[in-house]
Motif scaffolding. Structure first.
Motif, PDB file in Angstrom:
ATOM      1  N   THR A 206      -9.656  -3.908 -39.635  1.00  0.00           N
ATOM      2  CA  THR A 206      -8.601  -3.070 -39.806  1.00  0.00           C
ATOM      3  C   THR A 206      -9.345  -1.826 -40.404  1.00  0.00           C
ATOM      4  OG1 THR A 206      -7.072  -4.786 -40.271  1.00  0.00           O
ATOM      5  CG2 THR A 206      -6.674  -2.679 -41.557  1.00  0.00           C
TER       6      THR A 206
ATOM      7  N   LEU B 267     -10.790   0.491 -37.589  1.00  0.00           N
ATOM      8  CA  LEU B 267      -9.584   1.257 -36.831  1.00  0.00           C
ATOM      9  C   LEU B 267      -9.085   2.150 -37.800  1.00  0.00           C
ATOM     10  CD1 LEU B 267      -8.361   1.121 -33.765  1.00  0.00           C
ATOM     11  CD2 LEU B 267      -9.814  -0.718 -34.516  1.00  0.00           C
TER      12      LEU B 267
ATOM     13  N   VAL C 131     -10.912   5.882 -28.401  1.00  0.00           N
ATOM     14  CA  VAL C 131     -10.468   4.975 -29.349  1.00  0.00           C
ATOM     15  C   VAL C 131      -9.673   3.810 -28.867  1.00  0.00           C
ATOM     16  CG1 VAL C 131      -9.477   4.417 -31.822  1.00  0.00           C
ATOM     17  CG2 VAL C 131     -10.777   6.886 -31.243  1.00  0.00           C
TER      18      VAL C 131
ATOM     19  N   ALA D  73      -9.038  -0.209 -29.836  1.00  0.00           N
ATOM     20  CA  ALA D  73      -7.826  -0.824 -30.269  1.00  0.00           C
ATOM     21  C   ALA D  73      -7.336  -2.017 -29.243  1.00  0.00           C
ATOM     22  CB  ALA D  73      -6.742   0.349 -30.314  1.00  0.00           C
TER      23      ALA D  73
ATOM     24  N   ARG E 152      -7.106  -5.435 -31.145  1.00  0.00           N
ATOM     25  CA  ARG E 152      -5.867  -5.531 -31.594  1.00  0.00           C
ATOM     26  C   ARG E 152      -5.156  -6.817 -32.356  1.00  0.00           C
ATOM     27  NH1 ARG E 152      -2.797  -5.947 -25.605  1.00  0.00           N
ATOM     28  NH2 ARG E 152      -3.763  -7.386 -24.917  1.00  0.00           N
TER      29      ARG E 152
ATOM     30  N   VAL F 270      -6.388  -6.724 -36.124  1.00  0.00           N
ATOM     31  CA  VAL F 270      -6.021  -5.445 -37.026  1.00  0.00           C
ATOM     32  C   VAL F 270      -4.687  -5.571 -37.506  1.00  0.00           C
ATOM     33  CG1 VAL F 270      -5.676  -3.056 -37.020  1.00  0.00           C
ATOM     34  CG2 VAL F 270      -7.602  -4.041 -35.722  1.00  0.00           C
TER      35      VAL F 270
ATOM     36  N   TRP G 257      -2.133  -4.005 -38.250  1.00  0.00           N
ATOM     37  CA  TRP G 257      -1.344  -2.528 -37.672  1.00  0.00           C
ATOM     38  C   TRP G 257      -0.199  -2.304 -38.793  1.00  0.00           C
ATOM     39  CZ3 TRP G 257      -3.805  -0.239 -34.452  1.00  0.00           C
ATOM     40  CH2 TRP G 257      -4.821  -0.743 -33.358  1.00  0.00           C
TER      41      TRP G 257
END
Length: 216
Positions: free
Chosen positions: A144, A147, A164, A168, A172, A175, A177
């Motif tokens: 996290t 990103l 990027v 991601a 994914r 992370v 989000w």
């Protein structure tokens, strides 16, 4: 900060700066990362690996971009520079005021103390897991945070979504989000990138209204 050249010629026979350069550029960056990470660990510095080599540590490919990035606290930057200088590496201050630079095995090393526009903190470093980078274990930015730093660097003057996007996709599932939307979703370029990820089904659109604020 002036360049730090380090020890006497006799002492520098074993310095990392004089070791043979691997023939492959990606391998050279990896070897330089390992050398610097091992030095920082040996001397007890708090740090975390960032950038494309951090992505590699989290399971990405070994296709590195340009350099190796290390996060250090602003108050530790001079001590880290001294350690690297005493090991024979050239350390210098570029025009940018958020990092120092060094050379190892002919590769650029960035010592970053402001990441995504914000100072590197103890909290950021403390939540960085220790992962193997090839044969050397070292702290690596959590997915996290990694990103967040990449998305937070987007601006009207630097907005490389293509670099990027694969990161991601890779990270994914690791992370948070929602946290990134909360902190970055109110900024135009990060918001555009998050919208792109939604359209590509990389992430799920949020429920409720879009964030209205965000760090500048």
């Amino acid at each position: 900060m002036r360049a730090v050249t380090g020890r006497t010629p006799h002492e520098r026979r074993h310095d990392v700066s004089t070791q043979p350069l691997p023939p492959d550029r990606n391998q050279a960056i990896l070897e330089a990362t390992k050398q610097v990470g091992a030095l920082l660990k040996k001397h007890g510095h708090d740090f975390a690996l960032a950038g494309s080599v951090a992505v590699y540590a989290h399971g990405g490919t070994g296709n590195f971009q340009h350099d190796a990035d290390f996060c250090v606290r602003p108050e530790d930057a001079d001590a880290v520079a001294l350690t690297l200088g005493e090991a024979g590496l050239k350390v210098y201050a570029p025009p940018e005021d958020w990092l120092l630079k060094a050379k190892c095995l002919g590769q650029d090393i960035d010592l970053i103390f402001r990441l995504g526009g914000e100072p590197v903190t103890s909290e950021l470093l403390d939540r960085s897991p220790e992962l193997p980078v090839d044969s050397v274990f070292m702290p690596v930015l959590a997915p996290t945070d990694l990103l967040r730093s990449l998305i937070g660097a987007f601006s009207e003057h630097h907005c490389d979504f293509g670099a990027v996007l694969p990161i991601a996709r890779l990270l994914r599932e690791k992370v948070d989000w929602q946290e990134i939307r909360r902190e970055r979703g109110g900024q135009p370029m990060p918001d555009a990138f998050l919208h792109l990820l939604e359209r590509l089904d990389v992430i799920t659109p949020p429920e409720g209204p879009a964030p209205q604020g965000g760090h500048s």
